[in-house]
Design an enzyme around this catalytic site. Sequence first.
Site, PDB file in Angstrom:
ATOM      1  CD  GLU A 215      -1.391  -0.823   3.534  1.00  0.00           C
ATOM      2  OE1 GLU A 215      -2.391  -1.499   3.440  1.00  0.00           O
ATOM      3  OE2 GLU A 215      -0.987  -0.416   4.724  1.00  0.00           O
TER       4      GLU A 215
ATOM      5  CB  CYS B  32       3.342   7.389   2.841  1.00  0.00           C
ATOM      6  SG  CYS B  32       3.752   6.077   4.260  1.00  0.00           S
TER       7      CYS B  32
ATOM      8  CB  CYS C  99       7.225  -6.130   7.668  1.00  0.00           C
ATOM      9  SG  CYS C  99       8.768  -5.140   8.443  1.00  0.00           S
TER      10      CYS C  99
ATOM     11  CB  CYS D  87       7.073  -3.203  15.459  1.00  0.00           C
ATOM     12  SG  CYS D  87       8.805  -3.151  14.633  1.00  0.00           S
TER      13      CYS D  87
ATOM     14  CB  CYS E 159       3.742  -2.174  13.163  1.00  0.00           C
ATOM     15  SG  CYS E 159       3.800  -1.888  11.369  1.00  0.00           S
TER      16      CYS E 159
ATOM     17  N   GLY F 188       7.187  -2.506   5.248  1.00  0.00           N
ATOM     18  CA  GLY F 188       8.378  -2.882   5.051  1.00  0.00           C
ATOM     19  C   GLY F 188       9.397  -2.171   5.743  1.00  0.00           C
ATOM     20  CD  GLU F 189      13.790  -1.249   8.497  1.00  0.00           C
ATOM     21  OE1 GLU F 189      12.908  -0.779   9.058  1.00  0.00           O
ATOM     22  OE2 GLU F 189      14.817  -0.676   8.522  1.00  0.00           O
TER      23      GLU F 189
ATOM     24  CB  SER G 221      11.016   5.467   8.406  1.00  0.00           C
ATOM     25  OG  SER G 221      10.756   5.209   9.661  1.00  0.00           O
TER      26      SER G 221
ATOM     27  CB  SER H  13      10.961   3.599  14.027  1.00  0.00           C
ATOM     28  OG  SER H  13      10.316   3.813  12.673  1.00  0.00           O
ATOM     29  CG  LEU H  14      14.209   5.828  20.010  1.00  0.00           C
ATOM     30  CD1 LEU H  14      15.530   5.060  19.660  1.00  0.00           C
ATOM     31  CD2 LEU H  14      14.785   7.298  20.551  1.00  0.00           C
ATOM     32  CG  HIS H  15       8.393   3.329  18.211  1.00  0.00           C
ATOM     33  ND1 HIS H  15       7.997   4.704  17.629  1.00  0.00           N
ATOM     34  CD2 HIS H  15       8.578   2.449  16.970  1.00  0.00           C
ATOM     35  CE1 HIS H  15       7.697   4.578  16.430  1.00  0.00           C
ATOM     36  NE2 HIS H  15       8.048   3.501  16.094  1.00  0.00           N
TER      37      HIS H  15
ATOM     38  CB  CYS I 181       2.504   1.086   8.683  1.00  0.00           C
ATOM     39  SG  CYS I 181       3.769   0.055   8.259  1.00  0.00           S
TER      40      CYS I 181
HETATM   41  N1  SAH Z   1       9.855  -0.206   8.861  1.00  0.00           N
HETATM   42  C1  SAH Z   1      10.306   1.321   8.922  1.00  0.00           C
HETATM   43  C2  SAH Z   1       9.275   2.030   8.041  1.00  0.00           C
HETATM   44  C3  SAH Z   1       7.478   1.630   8.048  1.00  0.00           C
HETATM   45  S1  SAH Z   1       6.518   2.090   9.430  1.00  0.00           S
HETATM   46  C4  SAH Z   1      10.201   1.705  10.350  1.00  0.00           C
HETATM   47  O1  SAH Z   1       9.745   1.190  11.303  1.00  0.00           O
HETATM   48  O2  SAH Z   1      10.455   2.790  10.691  1.00  0.00           O
HETATM   49  C5  SAH Z   1       6.649   3.957   9.557  1.00  0.00           C
HETATM   50  C6  SAH Z   1       6.323   4.440  10.906  1.00  0.00           C
HETATM   51  O3  SAH Z   1       4.854   4.022  11.196  1.00  0.00           O
HETATM   52  C7  SAH Z   1       7.329   3.860  11.850  1.00  0.00           C
HETATM   53  O4  SAH Z   1       7.651   4.850  12.854  1.00  0.00           O
HETATM   54  C8  SAH Z   1       6.225   2.714  12.692  1.00  0.00           C
HETATM   55  O5  SAH Z   1       6.752   2.494  13.923  1.00  0.00           O
HETATM   56  C9  SAH Z   1       5.123   3.703  12.538  1.00  0.00           C
HETATM   57  N2  SAH Z   1       3.827   2.774  12.845  1.00  0.00           N
HETATM   58  C10 SAH Z   1       3.419   1.430  12.643  1.00  0.00           C
HETATM   59  N3  SAH Z   1       2.355   1.274  12.942  1.00  0.00           N
HETATM   60  C11 SAH Z   1       1.915   2.215  13.236  1.00  0.00           C
HETATM   61  C12 SAH Z   1       0.404   2.569  14.091  1.00  0.00           C
HETATM   62  N4  SAH Z   1      -0.565   1.874  13.958  1.00  0.00           N
HETATM   63  N5  SAH Z   1       0.241   3.889  14.592  1.00  0.00           N
HETATM   64  C13 SAH Z   1       1.107   4.972  14.147  1.00  0.00           C
HETATM   65  N6  SAH Z   1       2.348   4.780  13.753  1.00  0.00           N
HETATM   66  C14 SAH Z   1       2.370   3.412  13.281  1.00  0.00           C
END
Ligand code: SAH
Length: 326
Positions: free
Chosen positions: A83, A97, A104, A108, A111, A149-150, A178, A201-203, A318
């Site tokens: 998508e 985007c 993937c 996570c 996600c 995806g990554e 990202s 993506s630190l989180h 995503c």
């Molecule tokens: N794999 C890469 C790029 C794809 S996701 C990465 O993780 O950075 C892009 C961003 O969307 C990432 O920061 C991811 O953590 C975030 N993301 C994934 N699912 C989400 C959700 N349900 N709500 C908000 N952000 C989300």
Amino acid sequence: MDRNLLQSTLAESGEPAYRADQVWRWVAGGAAGYEEMTNLPAALRERLAVEVPFSTLTVAAEAKADDGTVKTLFNTADGRPLEAVLMRYRDGRRSVCVSSQSGCPLTCTFCATGQMQFGRNLSADEILDQALHFRRVEAIDHVVFMGMGEPTMNVDNVLAACARLPDVGVSNRRTAISTVGWVPGIDRLAECELPVALALSLHAPNDGLRSQLMPVNDRYPLAEVLAACRRYIERRRRKVFVEYVMLDGVNDHPEHARELARLLDPRAYKVNLIPYNPTGAYDGSPPEAIERFRAILAEQRITATVRLTRGREIAAACGQLAASAA
Ligand code: SAH
């Protein structure tokens, strides 16, 4: 468009080498089909229309939100879903985007993509065709690799696509990749010749919590990820964008904000707090908690912005559209 197929079809037709570039310029400029390519002989246009599909992707579903966001679910020729989202901002910015993989391999927990099966890496042409789909609707000026995806696990194809994005109207400085913190991928981006931006993506501000949210942290723990970012920052002389998805009661305590501030050099990082797009696993932090978190970072001189939520009612986060179609 499959550029190898284009090239071999042109060669078989005995066409001069410059034809491929002619076709690409039309495609990159947003042409809707071969019939628009008036500097190509008519017979060649007809042959290409039969032998070289205009896109490597077919549209399986499209959803539009009131804020102008458009989300498209595509299938590859071998039936893999992916998508892409067009985000329209009031200041005129048009950001696409894109996905770098179908599914993937990482898992996570927050996600939607992480919950589906990994398909495969997308080719450079399949990545470009996502941007081109929207380019045929209107001019675009930003691309973010924040779809499925990554991207750093498919870095050759991602960079090959980035190299062609300026033809589509998107400079590399307006292209952001990202990553979950895949260390060899960050190092590749630090060394590559394209000036693409890096988002991390630190989180979570510590290994315990981060491993819980992002199992990849066991392989590349925080210290290693941040060391790789430092190498990127020193080499590129550019800031890294930190993404931090706000999960209610999980990673949004004031103490988490203080811990995060201790990790990041305010001169080298900008933080983007992301309101959670619910996928079932967690609740999103309430706006007050997000604001409190932002204010604590600001006290520590860390610039933090709250990401504008786009396309919420069409499940534009995503992996969400593919998940609902499956
Ligand atoms: N794999 C890469 C790029 C794809 S996701 C990465 O993780 O950075 C892009 C961003 O969307 C990432 O920061 C991811 O953590 C975030 N993301 C994934 N699912 C989400 C959700 N349900 N709500 C908000 N952000 C989300």
